[in-house]
Motif scaffolding. Structure first.
Motif, PDB file in Angstrom:
ATOM      1  N   ASN A 619      -4.469  45.459 111.807  1.00 21.04           N
ATOM      2  CA  ASN A 619      -3.499  46.452 112.292  1.00 21.04           C
ATOM      3  C   ASN A 619      -3.052  46.207 113.732  1.00 21.04           C
ATOM      4  OD1 ASN A 619      -4.002  47.898 109.792  1.00 21.04           O
ATOM      5  ND2 ASN A 619      -5.877  48.652 110.752  1.00 21.04           N
ATOM      6  N   LYS A 620      -3.040  44.951 114.152  1.00 21.35           N
ATOM      7  CA  LYS A 620      -2.640  44.655 115.529  1.00 21.35           C
ATOM      8  C   LYS A 620      -2.235  43.189 115.645  1.00 21.35           C
ATOM      9  CE  LYS A 620      -6.696  45.979 116.199  1.00 21.35           C
ATOM     10  NZ  LYS A 620      -8.046  46.471 116.587  1.00 21.35           N
ATOM     11  N   SER A 621      -1.485  42.873 116.671  1.00 18.83           N
ATOM     12  CA  SER A 621      -1.191  41.469 116.960  1.00 18.83           C
ATOM     13  C   SER A 621      -2.462  40.787 117.424  1.00 18.83           C
ATOM     14  CB  SER A 621      -0.113  41.372 118.037  1.00 18.83           C
ATOM     15  OG  SER A 621       1.116  41.902 117.570  1.00 18.83           O
ATOM     16  N   HIS A 622      -2.585  39.513 117.053  1.00 21.92           N
ATOM     17  CA  HIS A 622      -3.789  38.788 117.431  1.00 21.92           C
ATOM     18  C   HIS A 622      -3.536  37.290 117.385  1.00 21.92           C
ATOM     19  CE1 HIS A 622      -4.011  39.206 113.010  1.00 21.92           C
ATOM     20  NE2 HIS A 622      -4.606  38.019 113.029  1.00 21.92           N
ATOM     21  N   GLU A 688      -0.850  32.455 115.972  1.00 23.70           N
ATOM     22  CA  GLU A 688      -0.463  33.733 116.564  1.00 23.70           C
ATOM     23  C   GLU A 688       0.134  34.623 115.479  1.00 23.70           C
ATOM     24  OE1 GLU A 688       2.071  33.311 119.946  1.00 23.70           O
ATOM     25  OE2 GLU A 688       0.590  32.185 121.115  1.00 23.70           O
ATOM     26  N   PHE A 689      -0.367  35.847 115.420  1.00 24.62           N
ATOM     27  CA  PHE A 689       0.091  36.830 114.438  1.00 24.62           C
ATOM     28  C   PHE A 689       0.726  37.986 115.193  1.00 24.62           C
ATOM     29  CE2 PHE A 689      -0.094  40.348 111.549  1.00 24.62           C
ATOM     30  CZ  PHE A 689      -0.044  39.810 110.272  1.00 24.62           C
ATOM     31  N   VAL A 690       2.019  38.192 115.010  1.00 28.09           N
ATOM     32  CA  VAL A 690       2.745  39.289 115.667  1.00 28.09           C
ATOM     33  C   VAL A 690       2.903  40.402 114.645  1.00 28.09           C
ATOM     34  CG1 VAL A 690       4.830  39.996 116.863  1.00 28.09           C
ATOM     35  CG2 VAL A 690       3.936  37.672 117.179  1.00 28.09           C
ATOM     36  N   TYR A 691       2.148  41.463 114.856  1.00 27.83           N
ATOM     37  CA  TYR A 691       2.079  42.561 113.889  1.00 27.83           C
ATOM     38  C   TYR A 691       3.367  43.385 113.906  1.00 27.83           C
ATOM     39  CZ  TYR A 691      -0.054  46.496 111.360  1.00 27.83           C
ATOM     40  OH  TYR A 691      -0.359  47.483 110.443  1.00 27.83           O
ATOM     41  N   ASP A 692       3.827  43.788 112.711  1.00 32.79           N
ATOM     42  CA  ASP A 692       5.056  44.561 112.601  1.00 32.79           C
ATOM     43  C   ASP A 692       4.932  45.944 113.220  1.00 32.79           C
ATOM     44  OD1 ASP A 692       6.210  42.468 111.262  1.00 32.79           O
ATOM     45  OD2 ASP A 692       6.001  43.362 109.261  1.00 32.79           O
ATOM     46  N   GLY A 693       3.739  46.533 113.151  1.00 33.75           N
ATOM     47  CA  GLY A 693       3.552  47.894 113.632  1.00 33.75           C
ATOM     48  C   GLY A 693       4.094  48.912 112.654  1.00 33.75           C
ATOM     49  N   LYS A 698       0.320  46.834 107.647  1.00 38.03           N
ATOM     50  CA  LYS A 698       1.658  46.245 107.626  1.00 38.03           C
ATOM     51  C   LYS A 698       1.583  44.724 107.734  1.00 38.03           C
ATOM     52  CE  LYS A 698       3.356  50.381 107.540  1.00 38.03           C
ATOM     53  NZ  LYS A 698       3.956  50.941 106.298  1.00 38.03           N
ATOM     54  N   GLY A 699       2.747  44.077 107.702  1.00 36.07           N
ATOM     55  CA  GLY A 699       2.816  42.622 107.769  1.00 36.07           C
ATOM     56  C   GLY A 699       3.011  42.112 109.178  1.00 36.07           C
ATOM     57  N   GLY A 700       3.357  40.834 109.263  1.00 35.04           N
ATOM     58  CA  GLY A 700       3.586  40.237 110.560  1.00 35.04           C
ATOM     59  C   GLY A 700       4.080  38.816 110.455  1.00 35.04           C
ATOM     60  N   ASP A 701       4.551  38.298 111.606  1.00 32.99           N
ATOM     61  CA  ASP A 701       5.046  36.917 111.678  1.00 32.99           C
ATOM     62  C   ASP A 701       3.936  36.015 112.205  1.00 32.99           C
ATOM     63  OD1 ASP A 701       7.680  37.517 110.835  1.00 32.99           O
ATOM     64  OD2 ASP A 701       8.122  38.288 112.841  1.00 32.99           O
ATOM     65  N   VAL A 702       3.826  34.845 111.606  1.00 29.93           N
ATOM     66  CA  VAL A 702       2.786  33.879 111.960  1.00 29.93           C
ATOM     67  C   VAL A 702       3.430  32.622 112.528  1.00 29.93           C
ATOM     68  CG1 VAL A 702       0.947  32.407 111.069  1.00 29.93           C
ATOM     69  CG2 VAL A 702       1.216  34.729 110.187  1.00 29.93           C
ATOM     70  N   THR A 703       2.887  32.132 113.650  1.00 28.02           N
ATOM     71  CA  THR A 703       3.293  30.848 114.208  1.00 28.02           C
ATOM     72  C   THR A 703       2.055  30.006 114.466  1.00 28.02           C
ATOM     73  OG1 THR A 703       5.170  31.908 115.312  1.00 28.02           O
ATOM     74  CG2 THR A 703       4.569  29.686 116.040  1.00 28.02           C
ATOM     75  N   LEU A 704       2.114  28.756 114.055  1.00 33.08           N
ATOM     76  CA  LEU A 704       1.032  27.810 114.317  1.00 33.08           C
ATOM     77  C   LEU A 704       1.431  26.907 115.478  1.00 33.08           C
ATOM     78  CD1 LEU A 704       0.026  26.678 110.693  1.00 33.08           C
ATOM     79  CD2 LEU A 704      -1.000  28.484 112.089  1.00 33.08           C
ATOM     80  N   TYR A 705       0.438  26.596 116.324  1.00 29.68           N
ATOM     81  CA  TYR A 705       0.658  25.730 117.479  1.00 29.68           C
ATOM     82  C   TYR A 705      -0.397  24.629 117.504  1.00 29.68           C
ATOM     83  CZ  TYR A 705       3.476  29.615 119.310  1.00 29.68           C
ATOM     84  OH  TYR A 705       4.400  30.600 119.482  1.00 29.68           O
TER      85      TYR A 705
END
Length: 786
Positions: A619-622, A688-693, A698-705
């Motif tokens: 339930n949060k960005s992480h 990086e997981f950017v939570y939708d809130g 809820k869902g979120g956007d994922v980026t790999l680095y």
């Protein structure tokens, strides 16, 4: 030889007093022989078997449909107790049994995951209530626990302990092999030997199942004791995960029950009740209680749902028979050693009533019930009928079957007010000291009576001091008086019950009870205690609590309600705790939180970390960042993973490239990956997981680095809001247990390079402009923890 003083433990060492000579060759040199510590002559070996989530009526020994020939064998040569009681929930029953004290008095008012800071609910057994195993060990017994514990406070369950409330060493068991949570995957269990995580010897495909593994360890341990110290008695506590969900069992055992439950749970209750009367485990004049309105009838079930409902019960019955079979192997080993008749065996068929936590439909994945109830539909489970019982499922049966397994009583597990939640058939086998064979004992007893019974059988006093601490008297009474006297007046005449604010009091045959909460309702539970309606039963004439006398005898009800308050006050029941979901949150519950702050640093090789000791990313960005070394042959394997095939996430490499998988309740899989393989050498990889809130789950956007540069993006549409799993864990450099992703599977998924460290960040700590964690940043994290 002077009699050993055993009231104060440990027994004090004695120093020989006599002539002191100068050399050992002096003819006057003499010392008494070293005498190994042993209990009094005639103290028996003790084997306590405690099954999990088995209702009074489930076993064939008590009229049930599940074949339990080992239970029947022991009963034929021993005694059945048909008025034996538990606490209505697992952790409390175990804590009460092993201490001889009521569960609130040893801090176990509920399961460990629901501990609060209140003394009756903090999950911390006080040192004034030494456990039975410690008392026996200090008197010369060998002690071992094999199987389920579920008494370790969640805030003491990490590899750093403390281990004061683990079976070994704090619980008095010299040897422990098993698991410390409430349930375990029977195919892919999370196991400990002593306090060290260990992995099962094989996979389901290779023939592994936890029940057989536990039996093997129990057999080997007891044989070893008798091989090396045949004069030293043992105390073995065998606590299988069976038959707690998940109901896992080999398919060939399920096939034996094909079609045997097509009649449904209502007809099954009638059939069981007839057998119970024929066996004499309930009186001929007993009444079969009615099904509560909250539980649907079998006739109301849709035709297309009935086959999968029947399959749920077929799997459960097979699981119980399979557990009984392996317990039979343990009993056979005692027979082969020639010590069965001299061993006091308790076979307690359930630590509470049958579990109604599987919802009205049953489920193929327990976690889905709370995390994704919209997906836990009839259509979903119908489509997965063949998965039930297999490694592909984490299944539980429908409420209707739980109610049937508690025949002839009302209600189920968690409902401590009624006998369906607390009455469990129990068998005692000790032919060398019990003259009767195949008889039934009807005296009222409770799980707190086992410890004083074993001490009396061993000729040992209940100690007044253990390890320098004055002891609280045991609350139970010995059952030994009833072993050879069928007509003996019962000595356990008063007993309170409380679980989840479901309350009851037994006194000289009368019971006053009130049900506050319904087990399968996970949300919206009332916190209004005062509106609970009390019922009154005279079980001297109404064996099953079928005839409520509250309206006709209000004075008796009032007297028993007052007695409940007095007993509850005596044993730490107050303040009553009506909260439910809040108790799973340590901040709200008031128990310690092992993880402080918004960053956690893990290192390569750390494994089997329970969910409650890893920072909560839900339930949060992480972000998840790892420093790895890729070998020349290319990267392969798991960098870090949390959870299993029923829910979780994993950062791993496949075909040399970086991958991220999010498993939502086993129902939805989300993958994000890079196209290019990782070059050989040291790299920093990051997700990086950017939570939708906008709420929970809820869902979120994922980026790999890789080394700060983006290499892949994607979406996760739904996430777990509360829990990934009850038993799956977190590993750095592998994925133990069942696997989060089928792309790498449960075996041979160890990262083939080196994982130096993994850092988990939440909220603001997950924001990083350059998407890299410098050595200075890691140093600040480490110093902040000092």
């Amino acid at each position: 030889m002077a009699e050993i003083q055993r009231q104060v433990l440990p027994i004090a060492d004695t120093k020989p007093v006599g002539l002191t000579t100068y050399v050992t060759t002096d003819p006057d040199t003499s010392f008494p022989p070293i005498e190994p510590l042993r209990p009094p002559k005639g103290a028996p070996n003790v084997l306590v078997i405690l099954l999990d989530d088995v209702g009074f009526g489930a076993s064939s020994a008590f009229g049930g449909p599940c074949a339990t020939p080992t239970a029947e064998r022991l009963a034929a040569d021993g005694l059945k107790y048909n008025r034996f009681h538990t606490t209505a929930l697992c952790s409390p029953t175990r804590a009460a049994m092993l201490s001889g004290r009521n569960h609130h008095s040893v801090g176990m008012g509920a399961i460990t995951e629901m501990a609060t800071s209140a003394p009756g609910y903090n999950s911390l057994r006080p040192n004034t209530c030494a456990p039975l195993a410690e008392i026996l060990r200090l008197n010369g017994y060998s002690t071992a626990q094999i199987g389920k514990c579920h008494e370790v406070p969640v805030f003491e369950s990490s590899p750093i302990g403390p281990f004061d409330h683990w079976p070994h060493p704090g619980g008095g068991f010299e040897y422990f092999y098993g698991f410390i949570g409430g349930e375990n995957n029977q195919w892919y269990p999370a196991l400990y030997e002593q306090t060290t995580p260990v992995e099962p010897w094989g996979t389901p495909e290779e023939g592994y199942h936890l029940m057989g593994d536990l039996a093997d360890h129990a057999i080997l341990w007891m044989k070893q004791q008798k091989a090396l110290a045949p004069d030293k008695p043992f105390f073995t506590y065998l606590a299988p995960g069976a038959t707690h969900a998940p109901h896992h069992v080999p398919e060939e055992w399920v096939a034996k029950y094909k079609g045997k439950f097509d009649q449904g749970w209502d007809v099954l209750r009638e059939e069981m009740f007839g057998r119970q009367k024929a066996l004499g485990v309930v009186p001929q004049d007993a009444a079969l209680t009615t099904r509560p309105d909250e539980i649907p009838s079998w006739d109301d079930q849709p035709e297309n749902l009935r086959p999968v409902l029947a399959r749920e019960m077929e799997v459960y019955a097979a699981f119980l028979e399979y557990a009984d079979f392996h317990i039979g192997r343990v009993i056979d080993s005692l027979d082969e050693l020639g010590i069965l008749d001299e061993t006091l065996v308790y076979y307690i068929i359930g630590d509470n009533g049958a579990s109604a936590e599987g919802t009205l439909l049953g489920t193929s994945n327990e976690i889905m019930v709370s995390e994704a109830p919209d997906l836990a539909t009839a259509e979903w489970i119908i489509d997965r009928i063949d998965d039930l019982g297999s490694p592909r499922a984490y299944n539980h049966y429908a409420v209707g079957w739980a109610h049937a397994m508690d025949t002839p009583y009302q209600w189920t597990k968690q409902v401590a007010s009624h006998f369906g939640g607390t009455r469990n058939g129990t068998i005692v086998h000790w032919p060398s000291n019990i003259e009767a064979k195949g008889e039934i004992r009807t005296q009222f007893h409770h799980v707190i009576d086992i410890a004083p019974t074993i001490l009396e059988a061993a000729g040992l006093p209940i100690p007044t001091s253990v390890n320098g601490v004055q002891q609280e008297p045991m609350h139970g009474v010995s059952m030994a008086y009833s072993f050879n006297d069928k007509a003996a007046a019962e000595r356990h005449t008063t007993q309170y019950f409380e679980m989840m604010c479901n309350r009851g009091i037994y006194h000289e045959g009368w019971t006053a009870v009130t049900k506050h909460a319904t087990p399968w309702e996970f949300s919206g539970r009332s916190e209004d205690i005062d509106s609970d309606v009390w019922e009154l039963y005279d079980t001297n004439t109404d064996w099953t609590q079928a005839n409520d006398l509250a309206a006709s005898n209000p004075e008796k009800l009032k007297a028993l309600q007052r007695l409940f308050d007095l007993e509850a006050g005596k044993y730490n029941v107050f303040p009553l705790e009506p909260r439910f979901a809040e108790r799973f949150n340590p901040e709200l519950a008031g128990r310690p939180n092992p993880i402080a702050g918004n960053t956690q640093l893990l290192f390569g090789g750390m494994h089997r970390l329970q969910e409650n000791v890893v920072i909560n990313t839900k339930n949060k960005s992480h972000s998840v960042t790892a420093e790895i070394t890729v070998p020349e042959a290319g990267a392969s394997g798991v960098i870090v993973a949390q959870g299993g095939n029923g829910g979780g996430w994993s950062l791993y490499t496949l075909d040399g490239a970086l991958r991220y998988a999010y498993n939502f309740t086993g129902a939805r899989m989300y993958y994000v990956g890079s196209d290019a393989p990782l070059p050989a050498g040291k790299h920093q990889v990051r997700m990086e997981f950017v939570y939708d809130g906008g709420g929970i789950g809820k869902g979120g956007d994922v980026t790999l680095y890789v080394d700060g540069s983006p290499v892949g993006t994607g979406r996760v549409e739904r996430t777990h809001w509360g829990i990934f799993s009850m038993d799956e864990t977190t590993e750095v450099g592998s994925d133990a247990g069942s696997s989060v992703s089928e792309e790498y599977g449960p075996r041979n998924n160890v990262f083939n390079g080196r994982v130096e460290w993994v850092q988990l960040d939440i909220d603001a700590a997950a924001e990083d402009v350059d998407h890299l964690i410098s050595p200075e940043e890691r140093f600040r994290v480490a110093m902040a923890k000092q």
